[in-house]
Design a protein around this motif. Structure first.
Motif, PDB file in Angstrom:
ATOM      1  N   MET A   1      17.002  -0.494   6.351  1.00 12.89           N
ATOM      2  CA  MET A   1      15.749  -1.001   5.833  1.00 12.89           C
ATOM      3  C   MET A   1      15.504  -2.378   6.451  1.00 12.89           C
ATOM      4  SD  MET A   1      14.415  -1.615   1.927  1.00 12.89           S
ATOM      5  CE  MET A   1      15.180  -0.148   1.389  1.00 12.89           C
ATOM      6  N   ASP A   2      14.307  -2.565   6.979  1.00 14.94           N
ATOM      7  CA  ASP A   2      13.971  -3.856   7.594  1.00 14.94           C
ATOM      8  C   ASP A   2      12.920  -4.577   6.749  1.00 14.94           C
ATOM      9  OD1 ASP A   2      11.583  -2.574   8.136  1.00 14.94           O
ATOM     10  OD2 ASP A   2      11.910  -2.449  10.291  1.00 14.94           O
ATOM     11  N   ASP A   3      12.436  -5.713   7.267  1.00 10.62           N
ATOM     12  CA  ASP A   3      11.462  -6.510   6.518  1.00 10.62           C
ATOM     13  C   ASP A   3      10.158  -5.751   6.267  1.00 10.62           C
ATOM     14  OD1 ASP A   3      13.109  -8.694   6.195  1.00 10.62           O
ATOM     15  OD2 ASP A   3      12.371  -9.748   7.974  1.00 10.62           O
ATOM     16  N   THR A   4       9.734  -4.935   7.214  1.00  9.79           N
ATOM     17  CA  THR A   4       8.505  -4.162   7.020  1.00  9.79           C
ATOM     18  C   THR A   4       8.672  -3.177   5.864  1.00  9.79           C
ATOM     19  OG1 THR A   4       7.967  -4.384   9.365  1.00  9.79           O
ATOM     20  CG2 THR A   4       6.806  -2.659   8.147  1.00  9.79           C
ATOM     21  N   ASP A   5       9.819  -2.517   5.792  1.00  9.40           N
ATOM     22  CA  ASP A   5      10.091  -1.611   4.669  1.00  9.40           C
ATOM     23  C   ASP A   5      10.088  -2.380   3.347  1.00  9.40           C
ATOM     24  OD1 ASP A   5      10.317   0.683   6.230  1.00  9.40           O
ATOM     25  OD2 ASP A   5      12.486   0.450   6.487  1.00  9.40           O
ATOM     26  N   ARG A   6      10.704  -3.555   3.343  1.00 10.65           N
ATOM     27  CA  ARG A   6      10.757  -4.352   2.111  1.00 10.65           C
ATOM     28  C   ARG A   6       9.355  -4.775   1.681  1.00 10.65           C
ATOM     29  NH1 ARG A   6      14.811  -5.868   5.041  1.00 10.65           N
ATOM     30  NH2 ARG A   6      16.960  -5.881   4.390  1.00 10.65           N
ATOM     31  N   LEU A   8       6.565  -3.197   2.434  1.00 14.09           N
ATOM     32  CA  LEU A   8       5.914  -1.963   2.003  1.00 14.09           C
ATOM     33  C   LEU A   8       6.283  -1.653   0.551  1.00 14.09           C
ATOM     34  CD1 LEU A   8       4.320   0.646   2.526  1.00 14.09           C
ATOM     35  CD2 LEU A   8       6.387   1.597   3.565  1.00 14.09           C
ATOM     36  N   LEU A   9       7.561  -1.729   0.233  1.00 15.01           N
ATOM     37  CA  LEU A   9       8.015  -1.462  -1.138  1.00 15.01           C
ATOM     38  C   LEU A   9       7.447  -2.485  -2.119  1.00 15.01           C
ATOM     39  CD1 LEU A   9      11.716  -0.465  -0.423  1.00 15.01           C
ATOM     40  CD2 LEU A   9       9.822   1.044  -1.081  1.00 15.01           C
ATOM     41  N   SER A  10       7.352  -3.734  -1.691  1.00 13.23           N
ATOM     42  CA  SER A  10       6.783  -4.771  -2.541  1.00 13.23           C
ATOM     43  C   SER A  10       5.330  -4.458  -2.889  1.00 13.23           C
ATOM     44  CB  SER A  10       6.886  -6.129  -1.839  1.00 13.23           C
ATOM     45  OG  SER A  10       6.258  -7.116  -2.603  1.00 13.23           O
ATOM     46  N   HIS A  11       4.557  -4.045  -1.888  1.00 11.97           N
ATOM     47  CA  HIS A  11       3.153  -3.686  -2.144  1.00 11.97           C
ATOM     48  C   HIS A  11       3.057  -2.471  -3.062  1.00 11.97           C
ATOM     49  CE1 HIS A  11       1.392  -6.645   0.469  1.00 11.97           C
ATOM     50  NE2 HIS A  11       2.074  -6.219   1.531  1.00 11.97           N
ATOM     51  N   ASN A  15       1.199  -1.936  -6.760  1.00 14.95           N
ATOM     52  CA  ASN A  15       0.251  -0.873  -7.058  1.00 14.95           C
ATOM     53  C   ASN A  15       0.639   0.359  -6.255  1.00 14.95           C
ATOM     54  OD1 ASN A  15      -1.869   0.857  -7.483  1.00 14.95           O
ATOM     55  ND2 ASN A  15      -3.459  -0.556  -6.797  1.00 14.95           N
ATOM     56  N   SER A  16       1.254   1.312  -6.917  1.00 17.61           N
ATOM     57  CA  SER A  16       1.743   2.501  -6.220  1.00 17.61           C
ATOM     58  C   SER A  16       0.616   3.403  -5.728  1.00 17.61           C
ATOM     59  CB  SER A  16       2.697   3.296  -7.113  1.00 17.61           C
ATOM     60  OG  SER A  16       2.023   3.783  -8.248  1.00 17.61           O
ATOM     61  N   ARG A  17      -0.615   3.110  -6.122  1.00 15.77           N
ATOM     62  CA  ARG A  17      -1.763   3.909  -5.676  1.00 15.77           C
ATOM     63  C   ARG A  17      -2.462   3.309  -4.464  1.00 15.77           C
ATOM     64  NH1 ARG A  17      -5.054   7.050  -9.982  1.00 15.77           N
ATOM     65  NH2 ARG A  17      -6.346   6.934  -8.156  1.00 15.77           N
ATOM     66  N   THR A  18      -1.924   2.236  -3.907  1.00 18.73           N
ATOM     67  CA  THR A  18      -2.527   1.627  -2.731  1.00 18.73           C
ATOM     68  C   THR A  18      -2.570   2.648  -1.603  1.00 18.73           C
ATOM     69  OG1 THR A  18      -1.649  -0.525  -3.387  1.00 18.73           O
ATOM     70  CG2 THR A  18      -2.388  -0.310  -1.110  1.00 18.73           C
ATOM     71  N   SER A  19      -3.711   2.751  -0.951  1.00 16.68           N
ATOM     72  CA  SER A  19      -3.864   3.749   0.111  1.00 16.68           C
ATOM     73  C   SER A  19      -3.035   3.372   1.331  1.00 16.68           C
ATOM     74  CB  SER A  19      -5.331   3.875   0.516  1.00 16.68           C
ATOM     75  OG  SER A  19      -5.752   2.701   1.191  1.00 16.68           O
ATOM     76  N   LEU A  23      -2.347  -0.319   3.018  1.00 18.21           N
ATOM     77  CA  LEU A  23      -0.990  -0.787   3.300  1.00 18.21           C
ATOM     78  C   LEU A  23      -0.849  -1.156   4.776  1.00 18.21           C
ATOM     79  CD1 LEU A  23       0.999   1.819   1.176  1.00 18.21           C
ATOM     80  CD2 LEU A  23       0.850  -0.641   0.726  1.00 18.21           C
ATOM     81  N   ALA A  24      -1.413  -0.326   5.643  1.00 22.85           N
ATOM     82  CA  ALA A  24      -1.347  -0.598   7.081  1.00 22.85           C
ATOM     83  C   ALA A  24      -2.027  -1.923   7.415  1.00 22.85           C
ATOM     84  CB  ALA A  24      -1.985   0.550   7.856  1.00 22.85           C
ATOM     85  N   LEU A  25      -3.182  -2.180   6.817  1.00 23.82           N
ATOM     86  CA  LEU A  25      -3.879  -3.449   7.058  1.00 23.82           C
ATOM     87  C   LEU A  25      -3.043  -4.633   6.587  1.00 23.82           C
ATOM     88  CD1 LEU A  25      -7.582  -2.630   6.068  1.00 23.82           C
ATOM     89  CD2 LEU A  25      -6.738  -3.307   8.324  1.00 23.82           C
TER      90      LEU A  25
END
Length: 140
Positions: A1-6, A8-11, A15-19, A23-25
């Protein structure tokens, strides 16, 4: 797991419904990258599901409490299994120290709450319990 994964999980925790597009933006990566990372995190068991958090006032249950549970010997798994099957248990946490488990409980009335306590205290493997009613909740 890298910083991008972390990140992503934080976002997703926010809100688990974030599109995927949002998330990409936020992560400044492509949608495909987000989809691939989500698939990988789900496949390896890092993400086990998505959920909804309700504010305490939105729930129908009026009585909420934390029950600290001391378990006899090595019966923790059996007690956790029994508690998972109880509809009054809304959360379970293993702990260290005097108590082995902290259970979050809910009921519609004090009478119903009393029945919940009686039922849980009779579970095989429970040595002792201590329960604290939640009187108010501050901002999460």
């Amino acid at each position: 797991m890298d910083d991008t994964d972390r990140q992503l999980l934080s976002h997703l925790r926010e809100n688990s419904r974030t599109s995927v597009a949002s998330l990409a933006l936020r992560l400044k990566v492509s949608r495909g990258t987000v989809q691939n990372r989500l698939a990988k995190l789900e496949a390896d068991g890092t993400i086990t599901g998505y959920t909804v958090r309700l504010k305490p006032q939105a729930e129908a249950h009026k009585i909420r409490a934390f029950m600290s549970v001391a378990v006899v010997g090595n019966r923790t798994d059996a007690v956790l299994s029994a508690l998972r099957g109880d509809p009054a248990v809304s959360g379970l946490h293993s702990t260290n120290g005097r108590w082995d488990i902290v259970a979050e409980l809910q009921a519609d009335s004090l009478e119903a709450f009393d029945r919940v306590l009686s039922r849980i205290r009779l579970l095989e493997g429970i040595a002792n319990t201590e329960t604290s009613l939640l009187l108010s909740t501050s901002k999460l």
